[in-house]
Write a protein that holds these residues in place. Structure first.
Motif, short mmCIF file in Angstrom:
data_model
loop_
_atom_site.label_atom_id
_atom_site.label_comp_id
_atom_site.label_asym_id
_atom_site.label_seq_id
_atom_site.Cartn_x
_atom_site.Cartn_y
_atom_site.Cartn_z
N HIS A 83 28.65 89.01 17.26
CA HIS A 83 28.09 89.67 18.45
C HIS A 83 26.63 90.08 18.27
O HIS A 83 26.08 90.74 19.15
CB HIS A 83 28.92 90.91 18.80
CG HIS A 83 30.38 90.62 19.02
ND1 HIS A 83 30.84 89.92 20.10
CD2 HIS A 83 31.47 90.94 18.27
CE1 HIS A 83 32.15 89.81 20.04
NE2 HIS A 83 32.57 90.41 18.93
N LEU A 84 26.00 89.72 17.17
CA LEU A 84 24.62 90.15 16.90
C LEU A 84 23.66 89.51 17.91
O LEU A 84 23.60 88.29 18.03
CB LEU A 84 24.22 89.76 15.47
CG LEU A 84 22.85 90.29 15.02
CD1 LEU A 84 22.86 91.82 14.95
CD2 LEU A 84 22.46 89.69 13.67
N ARG A 85 22.93 90.37 18.59
CA ARG A 85 21.97 89.89 19.59
C ARG A 85 20.55 90.44 19.36
O ARG A 85 19.58 89.84 19.79
CB ARG A 85 22.42 90.30 21.00
CG ARG A 85 23.75 89.71 21.43
CD ARG A 85 23.67 88.20 21.56
NE ARG A 85 24.95 87.64 22.01
CZ ARG A 85 25.92 87.26 21.21
NH1 ARG A 85 25.77 87.37 19.89
NH2 ARG A 85 27.05 86.76 21.70
N ASN A 96 31.86 94.33 15.16
CA ASN A 96 31.39 94.51 16.55
C ASN A 96 29.90 94.81 16.64
O ASN A 96 29.43 95.24 17.69
CB ASN A 96 32.17 95.65 17.22
CG ASN A 96 33.65 95.32 17.34
OD1 ASN A 96 34.03 94.35 17.98
ND2 ASN A 96 34.50 96.13 16.71
N LEU A 97 29.17 94.60 15.59
CA LEU A 97 27.75 94.96 15.57
C LEU A 97 26.96 94.06 16.52
O LEU A 97 27.02 92.83 16.44
CB LEU A 97 27.21 94.84 14.14
CG LEU A 97 25.92 95.61 13.86
CD1 LEU A 97 26.15 97.11 14.00
CD2 LEU A 97 25.40 95.28 12.46
N SER A 120 18.30 79.88 12.68
CA SER A 120 19.55 80.16 11.94
C SER A 120 20.52 81.00 12.76
O SER A 120 21.73 80.93 12.53
CB SER A 120 19.22 80.88 10.62
OG SER A 120 18.37 80.09 9.82
N LEU A 121 19.99 81.82 13.70
CA LEU A 121 20.85 82.69 14.52
C LEU A 121 20.69 82.30 15.98
O LEU A 121 19.93 82.92 16.73
CB LEU A 121 20.46 84.17 14.30
CG LEU A 121 20.49 84.66 12.84
CD1 LEU A 121 19.93 86.07 12.75
CD2 LEU A 121 21.90 84.60 12.27
N PRO A 122 21.36 81.26 16.41
CA PRO A 122 21.13 80.75 17.78
C PRO A 122 21.53 81.71 18.89
O PRO A 122 21.03 81.58 20.01
CB PRO A 122 21.99 79.48 17.82
CG PRO A 122 23.03 79.67 16.74
CD PRO A 122 22.36 80.47 15.68
#
Length: 636
Positions: A230-232, A204-205, A254-256
């Motif tokens: 859930h990484l934002r 849930n991070l 890499s992290l859209p």
């Protein structure tokens, strides 16, 4: 044996004790005891059961007691910056002190902040806080945490500024609902750390802060972060991996789903510019690229104006100026690509084969052009003779302590690189009012951890004056006798021949009515004959100014550090007047000469505004602005 206050539970108890929740004006006592008498006793006395009417004479009202803790000038007020929980507990201890029991504390606290309390152990007493959602343990001495002692209700965990060397200690039983994990300014190191930031441990991070550690494997870390659904929010600045030129573009592509990277919102244009870069991650070089530029040097004193005129036997004195700075050296070395200007390890001793053409022409001028005056060292300046050998290199690494001890008395410490660095210098330049260095140096480094440490420390920039004394060669006694004998006969023959030729030329010119002329070269040779070969003393190096340039902004996302280093004033009114007079005498234009003389004569203390000694320095960290630029660099 654990020191008192070393555990988290002990720190919490000490914090509650300092709040003085059971002492005046809080708690119960003579100032409010009638408010808390048993109800049966108050009925027997036939008292009205309202607090304000029930108090005895001499007791304080609730409002008066609250004013004592709320007024900023009160001795019972909480220190500035106290948490909202502390203020609430203080007021609660006045309104209803009987509620403050251990069971209340364990159920009340949802946020617990224990900052800079020398905590080194998170003990199992923390599990008593049943509703704890936020735990802040920044600036303590924690090396590892047993995750079993963390309440499962935690949503925010901050451990900034501790001594944690691995995230693995948190993964034995991590809080399942954790949304923010802050591990900045710790000692995380090694590629294995990426194994512990996956969805297996932190499903849930939402926010992760790993800033200012020693992480170097960008590709491996990003591969693990991709599993976090859930990484934002992500903070990686201050790590060595953030120094590579493709860091931001590769991370964004890499992290859209990422919204904020290093406290900067990810814009749609950035996502478009770096589109497709993540597919080339394995081909990107894991190295940092920096460009050091040194511009103009101003405010240098022309020391030659204070030197006496050299005699026939010397010494002939020459001056040159250069700028040094220290930098991390990579295994493959550095390269310079600017107009043939090569950076070099500082050489305080140039080759002894330097010829006389390097000596300034003004050293052989009129006596009045060079006043006979000695050079007095400025305060804080050292004048030392550098080591001289055939190659003229200053040793970067000494082979023994004895060699280092021999060099120390002869070299200014400011001319030696700091441990783990190499000293670089600009090309030596003669004196001018503005000395243009035109220096650019590309540093490419693969070992990123020492580079990060160097950027945190900064680089030392130094302006150096190099003075070289040259002398005519001294022939051996045998060579002197032979040259005298052989030269005498040839000189007599040549002299008689030249005399006959000159006499004939004069007669011819006299018969034709022409005026005799003497070539300029012959006049100059009569005035001063400069030996063709000179022997040189080891150079004398003098530090004119030295200072530190902070490079830490490059670690927090700034692409450029630009600074004009100011080392103060080393020129004086007297020396500037001497330079102006000398330049005026050399000027062939009479009008310009008159103006210069006029300005020099009328320069006094009231009009004089000395120029400080300055040098322009820039250090740029290369950062790709698009995927196309990154791919283009890969193909080179």
């Amino acid at each position: 044996m654990q020191k008192p206050g070393g555990t988290l539970s002990a720190a919490v108890r000490e914090h509650l004790r300092r709040l003085c929740l059971r002492e005046f004006p809080c708690g119960t006592g003579s100032w409010n005891k009638s408010r808390f008498l048993p109800r049966t006793w108050r009925t027997w006395k036939e008292l009205v059961p309202r607090d304000e009417e029930a108090r005895n004479p001499g007791e304080e009202t609730v409002e008066a007691l609250l004013g004592l803790v709320q007024s900023p000038n009160s001795p019972w007020a909480l220190p500035e910056g106290s948490s909202a929980e502390d203020h609430f507990l203080k007021e609660l201890a006045i309104r209803n002190p009987l509620v403050l029991k251990d069971t209340f504390f364990y159920s009340y606290f949802k946020s617990l902040r224990v900052v800079d309390k020398q905590v080194s152990l998170v003990d199992k007493g923390l599990l008593k806080f049943l509703n704890l959602e936020e735990l802040v343990l920044s600036a303590n001495q924690i090396k590892e945490i047993d995750a079993i002692n963390l309440p499962p209700s935690l949503k925010v965990l901050e451990l900034y500024g501790n001594k944690i060397s691995s995230v693995e200690c948190l993964c034995t039983r991590p809080p399942p609902h954790l949304q923010h994990l802050g591990l900045g300014h710790n000692k995380l190191l090694g590629p294995l750390e990426s194994l512990y930031v996956t969805a297996d441990y932190w499903p849930n991070l939402v926010s992760l802060d790993l800033s200012f550690n020693d992480l170097t494997d960008l590709q491996g870390l990003i591969a693990s972060l991709r599993t976090l659904p859930h990484l934002r929010v992500l903070v990686l600045q201050g790590n060595p991996l953030a120094l590579v030129p493709y860091y931001r573009g590769f991370t964004i592509d890499s992290l859209p789903r990422l919204c904020v990277l290093d406290d900067i919102t990810v814009s749609p244009s950035e996502k478009y510019q770096f589109r497709g870069l993540s597919r080339s991650g394995d081909l990107l070089a894991r190295e940092a690229q920096l460009l050091v530029t040194i511009g103009n040097v101003k405010g240098v004193l022309d020391t030659s104006i204070l030197d006496p005129e050299p005699g026939p036997q010397g010494p002939f004195i020459s001056y040159s100026y250069y700028v040094t700075y220290d930098f991390v050296e990579d295994e493959e070395g550095e390269r310079s690509t600017h107009g043939g200007v090569l950076a070099e390890i500082v050489k305080p001793s140039p080759s002894t084969e330097q010829l006389d053409e390097d000596i300034p022409e003004e050293l052989f001028g009129e006596a009045e052009d060079s006043p006979e005056s000695g050079l007095s060292s400025q305060s804080g300046e050292l004048e030392e003779s550098g080591a001289s050998d055939g190659s003229g290199h200053l040793p970067r690494v000494t082979d023994s302590a004895e060699e280092l001890a021999k060099l120390r008395p002869r070299i200014d410490p400011r001319l030696c690189p700091s441990p783990g660095t190499v000293l670089f210098s600009t090309v030596r330049k003669p004196w001018t009012d503005v000395i243009p260095c035109h220096y650019e140096m590309h540093h490419t480094l693969r070992d990123l951890v020492p580079l990060k440490a160097f950027l945190l420390a900064g680089t030392t920039v130094t302006i150096v004056e190099e003075k070289i004394l040259s002398w005519p060669p001294v022939p051996s006694p045998v060579d002197a006798v032979l040259s005298t004998k052989s030269g005498k006969g040839e000189k007599d023959k040549k002299g008689q021949k030249d005399k006959d030729k000159k006499g004939k030329d004069r007669k011819d010119k006299a018969g034709k009515g022409e005026k005799e002329t003497v070539p300029k070269e012959q006049k100059a040779s009569k005035k001063k004959e400069l030996p063709k070969e000179l022997r040189q003393d080891p150079p004398i190096l003098r530090v004119l100014g030295s200072g530190l340039v902070a490079l830490e902004p490059l670690l927090v996302g700034e692409p450029l550090v630009s600074e004009v280093c100011n080392f103060g004033v080393i020129r004086t009114l007297e020396t500037d007047n001497l330079i102006a007079l000398r330049d005026a005498k050399k000027n062939k234009n009479k009008k310009a000469k008159k103006e210069k003389n006029k300005s020099a004569v009328h320069m006094d203390d009231g009009d004089y505004q000395p120029q400080p000694l300055t040098v322009e320095v820039q250090v740029q960290l290369n950062q790709y602005r698009s995927a196309e630029e990154a791919l283009r660099e890969m193909s080179l």
